[in-house]
Write an enzyme that holds these catalytic residues in place. Structure first.
Site, short mmCIF file in Angstrom:
data_model
loop_
_atom_site.label_atom_id
_atom_site.label_comp_id
_atom_site.label_asym_id
_atom_site.label_seq_id
_atom_site.Cartn_x
_atom_site.Cartn_y
_atom_site.Cartn_z
N HIS A 77 0.78 -1.25 -0.03
CA HIS A 77 0.01 -0.17 0.03
C HIS A 77 0.85 1.42 0.02
O HIS A 77 1.84 1.47 0.88
CB HIS A 77 -0.86 0.02 1.39
CG HIS A 77 -1.74 1.07 1.27
ND1 HIS A 77 -2.95 1.33 0.30
CD2 HIS A 77 -1.91 2.23 2.10
CE1 HIS A 77 -3.68 2.50 0.58
NE2 HIS A 77 -2.86 3.12 1.72
N ASP A 79 1.05 5.22 -0.14
CA ASP A 79 0.30 6.35 -0.18
C ASP A 79 1.19 7.50 -1.23
O ASP A 79 2.26 7.68 -1.05
CB ASP A 79 0.30 6.81 1.09
CG ASP A 79 -0.80 6.12 1.97
OD1 ASP A 79 -2.03 6.31 1.54
OD2 ASP A 79 -0.26 5.67 3.04
N ASP A 192 -8.50 1.74 1.50
CA ASP A 192 -8.02 2.81 2.46
C ASP A 192 -8.84 3.96 2.75
O ASP A 192 -8.74 4.62 3.49
CB ASP A 192 -6.36 3.07 2.55
CG ASP A 192 -5.90 3.62 3.76
OD1 ASP A 192 -6.63 3.05 4.62
OD2 ASP A 192 -4.96 4.29 3.57
N HIS A 461 -6.25 9.42 -1.04
CA HIS A 461 -7.04 9.67 0.25
C HIS A 461 -6.13 10.18 1.37
O HIS A 461 -6.89 10.22 2.71
CB HIS A 461 -7.57 8.17 0.42
CG HIS A 461 -6.42 7.26 0.58
ND1 HIS A 461 -6.15 6.11 -0.54
CD2 HIS A 461 -5.69 6.86 1.52
CE1 HIS A 461 -5.03 5.63 -0.10
NE2 HIS A 461 -4.95 6.16 1.12
#
Length: 1060
Positions: A77, A79, A192, A461
């Protein structure tokens, strides 16, 4: 973003300690497999992209024997922002993820991996990957061992983003993947985002996805769904599109997307053999913090027991014996070698002892997992269009603060999106109408691409949500400002070129957008060029800052234009000039502005200042009301308090009592004293408190506009106001279409800097009997009903919802609509009330927040704008969609100066023909021309041809395709919302676009352009409503350029014009 402190499972000891409050820490995974159908070179172009169902039934894991089969989905994951900038992340770990994963996948035919965010992958592909890596990626995609899921630039937020920007970032990523690899992602992995919108399933269905995956939903709801095995369903996100764009949806269980980290035989995390990423530099010796114990003969059985126990626990929450087992978490797989070499041993061991364990395990992609579930041929429940917002992780952890966090960033992100929208259509028209123009088209496309990239990036996000660290916020802002500067420059140079101007500065090379002043010396004639980016004719005001009170404004033909000048709210040395502009769809007009010696001046707004009133001692007996009136409304102000008192809608003579006041929630920042508010969470510990005891009032009135200026002071003797509210009402002269302009009460607020641990709201209280029912939009696309719910704890915060563009309250006859130009949190905390959170400034002592600078000490001043519309439901129905878009896409203003003196402008013949008698583009009021752009993709829209050229290594590196125009048309209304505007609309595209040139061909495409809709066959999941399972097909388009658009449809086309 790592899950915050959880309620049910221990958090992984990962790159960041878990954030306070995760639904559940631990867990994690991603999609792969057939998730992006691989354009295999062995006849793939001809093959249906998905395994035939017959073949599926022969696969070993579809035997129905009841033995559990775990799909181990390796993922990282990543970001795009949050704590570290994109550049810091690329250097510390992200580039290493792709390099090491690709190299390791080549070493074991059984290994698989899913890749998600395209921003990191594209940076790696362009700047880091070797030719060998690139060949290996092509091979892995063909073998179905590397799978792209979602495929957008980022994993976009779902609560505070606009649908246009979600589509943009998805289209950006999909265009790259299809052009480079000939693949089209078919599964989502929205693990997420903080809550799930009902727009997203519709969007992904329109993009051709076969299944959707989410994770963060309310903790108590998830617990119920686990118990009843209802984490999987067919979601009909749009009430109007219903089963036509439904999608199978999987909600991750309580372990979410991270591998369970607690292992009973070690004090380190488990299954994270590469440890956690180190910033700023990767360790030279390759030894990272917290590396899991390597798998050995001594501990392999213990590892296997731990993994199997977790697989069995999860299996109990789902209906099939297929278990999705995410392997990964934030910032994982930067050393894929140590990851796979340990997991290989573990999977082999479990499979060798599968009879003992009752489980088999395999590396998989998300596509593999969904295909297994699909092949079970079960009948699934249908979920209607209700979303999963807001989101809470514990009783006192309502993630509703981020709806407002970093309001400045939220505002700039939307302004950038709106400027991009204008720049795209402006450039498209230029290319079509001026093929021999002097602007370098490739350079122009790069300028647009810089803003496409920046607007896509901030949809992440932890971007537009305001949940990032200050340096990451600065990264987003810098990228947005750079892209906006490029697009402004491009628009100015197009005007310059189209007017064949001499090089003497006809248009300033630096162009100012909205609210900016005209520079230059007195006596020089200035002009502005105003572009209307909407495909409707608009009548509105543009505001300029000028240095003289005596001005005159002419149009291109030398006729005077209605305008009003008045003292500025922002500065004592300048004036605000409001010019009434009437512009056709997708057209521009030029207005000359001259300082004047007395003759033919614009209207002047006269100011009356009223005495500051002490609200605490207001005389309730003798009410004195001050009316402000235009053709649509009479607004009354109470002279005892200087506050708004009521609004009368003049056509129906309906009066609604309406007062507005600013309040602040005081929140706790000390973790030892109870729940805290932070970037994410809103945790008020008491009711909101009024901020001001005294209000000052000034009314500036003129023939075209009245501006009511209210200043809020903490007490009657305070020197400086702490809040300001400017209300503008417009009067439209005869001969202009003033329906939208007259029906809006425009308000601008000045809020900040706040004191620490204050959350500022504007509360509107009416006498409407709303039964505390609020309506808010999902992403500017559809409306959700929000009944007030009571909870044991945290009721105020859990009744906050995101308002991206629209919110309203109503009784049986009358509706009050609020329209916004940036996202806010909104709530109805009492009958007849609606409150909007405008700003937050917080600090807390939670170590986690302090370590990563996530405390939101935002000392900025914000200036949000809202439009209020009051009227019957029938009248507001007609107004609110078009008004919301008119607020979003206000005209773009560019400034120039001409030194040709003279009293009257001498219009350029070409300019005249371009604007006044122009080639406008206009759609009916229930349609919105959502996209008109030249993407510049090099791919063939014939899939077989595209795959073939990639297989032959011939994908075009050369010329950008300027002949393909991307067009999207959206129907704004729901079925049954309005008797007239909810009807289907038939549009002749040839006639609609005739102003741009002669349309030669039109191809209907999927939402992001990568599928021909006639060949797009999505999986049809079995439901009680539709017992047959198979493929769902898109509607056929007629061959003669006419298309019928049904309620809530978004139709996407490639349009080709006859070359001039």
């Amino acid at each position: 973003m790592v899950p915050r402190r959880g309620t049910r499972a221990p958090a992984p000891r990962l790159p960041l300690p878990p954030r306070p409050g995760a639904a559940v820490p631990g867990g994690g995974a991603g999609p792969a497999g057939r998730g992006s159908e691989a354009g295999s070179c062995r006849g793939a172009a001809m093959r249906a992209p998905l395994l035939p169902l017959l073949l599926l039934s022969l696969l070993p894991w579809a035997d129905g024997s009841g033995a559990l089969r775990a799909f181990v989905v390796a993922h990282s994951h990543m970001d795009v922002g949050w704590v570290y900038t994109v550049q810091e992340s690329m250097h510390a770990y992200a580039a290493n993820v792709y390099t090491s994963v690709v190299e390791e996948l080549m070493k074991g035919k059984q290994r698989k991996f899913i890749a998600v965010e395209q921003e990191f992958f594209r940076l790696w592909w362009d700047a880091v990957a070797t030719d060998t890596h690139k060949q290996q990626v092509h091979q892995l995609l063909q073998e179905g061992r590397l799978e792209f899921v979602i495929g957008g630039q980022v994993m976009h937020d779902e609560a505070v983003t606009l649908i246009d920007d979600q589509i943009l970032q998805l289209t950006e990523g999909h265009g790259f993947l299809y052009e480079t690899f000939g693949i089209r992602p078919q599964f989502s992995w929205h693990v997420d985002p903080f809550g799930a919108s009902a727009t997203t399933p519709t969007l992904f269905a329109l993009a051709g996805f076969n299944a959707h995956l989410i994770s963060r939903i309310d903790y108590d709801l998830k617990a119920d769904m686990q118990k009843t095995k209802k984490l999987q369903f067919v979601w009909q996100g749009s009430p109007s599109l219903s089963e036509r764009q439904e999608i199978f949806t999987h909600v991750m269980d309580q372990y979410s997307y991270c591998t369970p980290s607690q292992i009973p035989f070690s004090n380190r995390s488990g299954f994270y053999w590469n440890g956690i990423a180190a910033f700023p530099d990767p360790p030279k010796d390759g030894v990272y913090p917290n590396m899991s114990l390597p798998v050995t003969d001594a501990n392999i059985h213990l590892y296997a027991q731990t993994m199997v126990a977790n697989i069995k626990e999860r299996a109990a929450w789902f209906r099939t014996s297929d278990v999705l087992w995410p392997w990964g978490c934030d910032k994982q797989f930067f050393n894929a070698s140590v990851q796979y070499s340990n997991m290989d041993l573990l999977l082999d061991y479990i499979n060798k002892h599968s009879a003992e364990f009752g489980v088999t395990v395999q590396y998989a992609t998300v596509g593999d997992y969904f295909q297994a579930v699909y092949s079970r041929n079960l009948t699934w429940e249908i979920r209607d269009s209700q979303d999963f917002l807001p989101y809470s992780t514990e009783p006192f952890q309502a993630w509703t603060g981020f709806y407002t966090s970093r309001s400045v960033l939220k505002g700039i992100a939307r302004r950038a999106s709106s400027l991009l929208f204008a720049g795209e259509s402006f450039f498209t028209q230029y290319v079509q109408k001026h093929p021999a123009g002097s602007i370098c088209k490739c350079e122009a496309l790069k300028q647009l691409q810089s803003l496409r990239w920046a607007v896509s990036e901030v949809q992440h996000h932890d971007g537009i949500t305001g949940t990032e660290s200050p340096k990451v916020k600065d990264m987003y802002m810098n990228n947005l400002m750079y892209g906006m500067f490029n697009v402004k420059k491009l628009m100015a140079s197009i005007i310059f070129d189209m007017n064949n101007a001499k090089k003497n500065g006809e248009v300033y090379s630096s162009v100012y957008i909205r609210d900016s002043g005209i520079p230059g010396a007195a006596g020089i004639e200035q002009y502005i060029v105003v572009y209307n980016p909407l495909a409707w004719n608009i009548t509105t005001f543009v505001k300029l800052s000028v240095s003289h009170l005596a001005m005159t404004v002419y149009d291109e033909l030398g006729y005077p234009v209605p305008a009003q000048v008045q003292s500025s709210v922002e500065s004592h040395s300048t004036y605000d000039l409001y010019i009434l502009v009437a512009i056709s769809g997708l057209s521009y007009r030029k207005y000359h502005v001259k300082p004047l010696n007395g003759k033919q001046s614009v209207f002047i707004g006269r100011s009356v200042k009223y005495k500051r009133k002490d609200r605490t001692h207001a005389d309730q007996q003798s009410q004195q009301l001050l009316p402000v009136v235009n053709n649509c409304y009479q607004v009354m102000f109470d002279q005892n308090t200087n506050l708004m008192h009521s609004i009368t809608e003049r056509e129906t003579n309906q009066t609604v009592q309406l007062t507005q006041e600013f309040l602040e929630y005081h929140v706790n920042g000390d973790t030892t004293k109870g729940p805290i508010s932070d970037n994410y969470l809103f945790a008020p510990n008491a009711s909101a408190v009024p901020v001001s005891k005294a209000v000052g009032l000034e009314v500036v009135s003129g023939n075209l506009m009245t501006e009511i200026r209210q200043y809020f002071y903490s007490n009657i003797t305070s020197q400086d106001y702490i809040y300001a509210l400017y209300t503008r009402m417009y009067t439209v002269p005869e001969g202009y279409d003033g329906k939208l302009l007259c029906h809006r009460i425009e308000q601008e607020y000045t809020v900040g800097p706040l004191e620490l641990n204050r959350e500022a709201v504007l509360r509107m209280s009416t006498n409407l009997d709303t039964r505390q029912l609020l309506y808010t939009d999902n992403n500017g696309y559809q409306i959700q009903k929000r009944p007030f719910k009571s909870y044991e704890n945290n009721t105020v915060a859990r009744n906050y919802y995101p308002m991206v563009q629209t919110a309203y309250v109503e009784d049986d006859t009358t509706r009050l609509v609020l329209l916004a130009e940036r996202a806010h949190g909104v709530s109805s905390q009492g009958n007849g009330q609606v409150e909007v959170m405008l700003h937050r400034r917080l600090w807390n002592n939670l170590q986690w927040d302090l370590n990563y600078n996530l405390t939101l000490n935002d000392s900025s001043v914000v200036h949000p704008v809202m439009w209020l519309i009051l009227g019957t439901k029938a009248v507001t129905n007609i107004l609110y969609w078009t008004s919301g878009l008119a607020l979003e896409h206000r005209p773009v203003v560019m400034f120039g100066a001409s030194s040709d003196g003279g009293d009257k402008p001498k219009p350029h013949r070409q300019l005249q023909q371009n604007s006044v008698h122009g080639s406008h583009v206009t759609v009916p009021p229930n349609l919105h021309l959502q996209t008109l752009s030249i993407p510049g993709w090099r791919y063939s829209s014939d899939h077989a041809e595209q795959v073939h050229s990639i297989c032959m290594g011939k994908q075009k590196q050369g010329d950008v395709d300027f002949s393909r125009v991307l067009l999207r048309i959206r129907h704004l209304y729901e079925v049954g919302e309005d008797p007239v505007l909810s009807q289907p609309v038939t549009v002749d595209l040839k006639s609609l676009l005739k102003g741009l040139g002669s349309v030669m061909a039109v191809e209907e495409r999927s939402l992001t352009g990568t599928w021909d809709v006639n060949t797009l066959k999505r999986w049809k999941w079995k439901t009680a409503q539709h017992p047959g399972k198979g493929f769902s097909k898109s509607p056929e388009t007629s061959g003669n350029f006419t298309v019928t658009v049904y309620p809530k449809e978004i139709r996407t086309f490639f349009v080709y014009f006859q070359s001039q």
